[in-house]
Motif scaffolding. Structure first.
Motif, mmCIF file in Angstrom:
data_model
loop_
_atom_site.group_PDB
_atom_site.id
_atom_site.type_symbol
_atom_site.label_atom_id
_atom_site.label_comp_id
_atom_site.label_asym_id
_atom_site.label_seq_id
_atom_site.Cartn_x
_atom_site.Cartn_y
_atom_site.Cartn_z
ATOM 1 N N GLY A 10 0.821 -1.206 0.000
ATOM 2 C CA GLY A 10 0.000 0.000 0.000
ATOM 3 C C GLY A 10 0.855 1.256 0.000
ATOM 4 O O GLY A 10 1.957 1.279 0.566
ATOM 5 N N ASP A 12 0.589 5.759 0.126
ATOM 6 C CA ASP A 12 -0.207 6.978 0.247
ATOM 7 C C ASP A 12 0.716 8.136 0.601
ATOM 8 O O ASP A 12 1.796 7.940 1.182
ATOM 9 C CB ASP A 12 -1.289 6.835 1.326
ATOM 10 N N PHE A 97 -5.397 4.477 -2.965
ATOM 11 C CA PHE A 97 -6.700 5.083 -3.205
ATOM 12 C C PHE A 97 -6.497 6.355 -4.009
ATOM 13 O O PHE A 97 -5.756 7.242 -3.600
ATOM 14 C CB PHE A 97 -7.403 5.406 -1.881
ATOM 15 N N ASP A 132 -6.574 0.130 -7.399
ATOM 16 C CA ASP A 132 -7.122 1.396 -6.911
ATOM 17 C C ASP A 132 -8.598 1.196 -6.565
ATOM 18 O O ASP A 132 -9.444 1.104 -7.453
ATOM 19 C CB ASP A 132 -6.973 2.458 -8.002
ATOM 20 N N PRO A 133 -8.933 1.127 -5.271
ATOM 21 C CA PRO A 133 -10.331 0.907 -4.893
ATOM 22 C C PRO A 133 -11.292 1.975 -5.404
ATOM 23 O O PRO A 133 -12.462 1.672 -5.639
ATOM 24 C CB PRO A 133 -10.287 0.906 -3.356
ATOM 25 N N LEU A 150 -12.447 8.104 0.504
ATOM 26 C CA LEU A 150 -12.072 6.889 1.210
ATOM 27 C C LEU A 150 -12.984 6.608 2.392
ATOM 28 O O LEU A 150 -13.415 5.473 2.603
ATOM 29 C CB LEU A 150 -10.606 6.992 1.658
ATOM 30 N N CYS A 154 -15.223 3.255 2.916
ATOM 31 C CA CYS A 154 -15.025 2.450 4.117
ATOM 32 C C CYS A 154 -16.345 2.258 4.866
ATOM 33 O O CYS A 154 -16.643 1.166 5.359
ATOM 34 C CB CYS A 154 -13.988 3.096 5.028
ATOM 35 N N ASP A 172 -4.360 5.750 6.311
ATOM 36 C CA ASP A 172 -5.084 5.692 5.041
ATOM 37 C C ASP A 172 -4.710 4.440 4.253
ATOM 38 O O ASP A 172 -5.556 3.808 3.623
ATOM 39 C CB ASP A 172 -4.782 6.940 4.211
ATOM 40 N N THR A 176 -7.126 1.404 3.110
ATOM 41 C CA THR A 176 -7.236 1.083 1.690
ATOM 42 C C THR A 176 -6.989 -0.398 1.438
ATOM 43 O O THR A 176 -7.678 -1.035 0.625
ATOM 44 C CB THR A 176 -6.246 1.939 0.876
ATOM 45 N N GLY A 255 -6.631 11.465 -1.751
ATOM 46 C CA GLY A 255 -6.958 10.165 -1.185
ATOM 47 C C GLY A 255 -7.423 10.272 0.248
ATOM 48 O O GLY A 255 -7.460 9.299 0.975
#
Length: 258
Positions: A10, A12, A97, A132-133, A150, A154, A172, A176, A255
């Motif tokens: 991940g 960010d 994200f 990438d969600p 995000l 969630c 974050d 994610t 994000g």
């Protein structure tokens, strides 16, 4: 066993603002998740320009703190790019994200400081595979109304977040990574789609969304800051320079949980 059960990395950033061209990375997190094991690396960077108050209000890092405690950008950027390149060359997906923002900003930062691009470090010469969600949710449930930040996703997919840690890059990233699994539970076809195919699906989905949304913005009179169709990295425009960019007045990162 499939890619969801394998290693994911991940990524960010928290930044001085929302421009991938002009703004700078203030904090970053790279979290490697192997099954139940999690390894976290974080960076606090002196961006070389003042951090606008609006951005500090989002992530909590002031200009004085960044200057006193942050490392210089070249060292941190090299470490971040090396970590991501190592993961991608091993076939592990980088999960982010709104990945286009963070990866494009990173590529611009590398160019600004005269460092090799992330893409140039990779055996295939392109940044892939990326998960990438945000893009996946837009594709899988494109007609759902409402926000898609995000925190919204969630909540929708029942992913727990810690309120005190919102807007920290590592928090974050953890949210994610959990969100990817929640999306796969909601849309089981994700689980059975090979990573390269899923990457290409997202690239096509983002391109279609950006063209469609850009056309709508133009119909409303907007001609600047239109969405970039390329994914996961948009155009890299930064020229080599250390501290000459003007600070922005907008804060935060795209994000963000809020």
């Amino acid at each position: 066993m499939n890619w969801l059960d394998e290693t994911m990395v991940g990524f960010d950033t928290e930044t001085t603002g929302v421009s991938t061209e002009r703004d700078r990375i203030v904090t970053a997190a790279v979290i490697t998740r192997r099954g139940g094991e999690v390894s976290t690396r974080t960076w606090l960077i002196d961006p070389g320009i003042p951090i606008p108050e609006a951005a500090s209000a989002v992530h909590g890092i002031s200009t004085s703190q960044a200057r006193a405690e942050g490392v210089q950008p070249p060292a941190a950027l090299e470490e971040i790019a090396t970590a991501l390149a190592s993961a991608l060359d091993a076939g592990h997906p980088v999960v982010a994200f709104n990945a286009q923002f963070d990866l494009t900003l990173l590529e611009n930062e590398l160019a600004r400081h005269g460092l090799p691009s992330l893409a140039s470090r990779l055996s295939r010469g392109e940044v892939r595979p990326v998960i990438d969600p945000l893009v996946l949710d837009r594709k899988m449930d494109q007609y759902r109304k409402g926000k898609r930040k995000l925190i919204d996703l969630c909540t929708l997919y029942s992913v727990s977040v810690v309120a005190d840690d919102l807007h920290a890059a590592d928090a974050d990233v953890l949210a994610t990574l959990e969100l990817v699994h929640a999306l796969a539970a909601a849309f089981p076809a994700m689980r059975d789609t090979p990573l390269d195919s899923l990457h290409d699906l997202q690239a096509d989905a983002h391109h279609a969304w950006a063209v469609r949304f850009g056309a709508w913005l133009k119909s409303k009179g907007t001609t600047e800051d239109l969405p970039e169709p390329a994914w996961p990295v948009a155009r890299v425009t930064a020229a080599p320079s250390s501290t000459t960019a003007a600070p922005t007045t907008a804060g935060g990162e795209t994000g963000a949980l809020f």
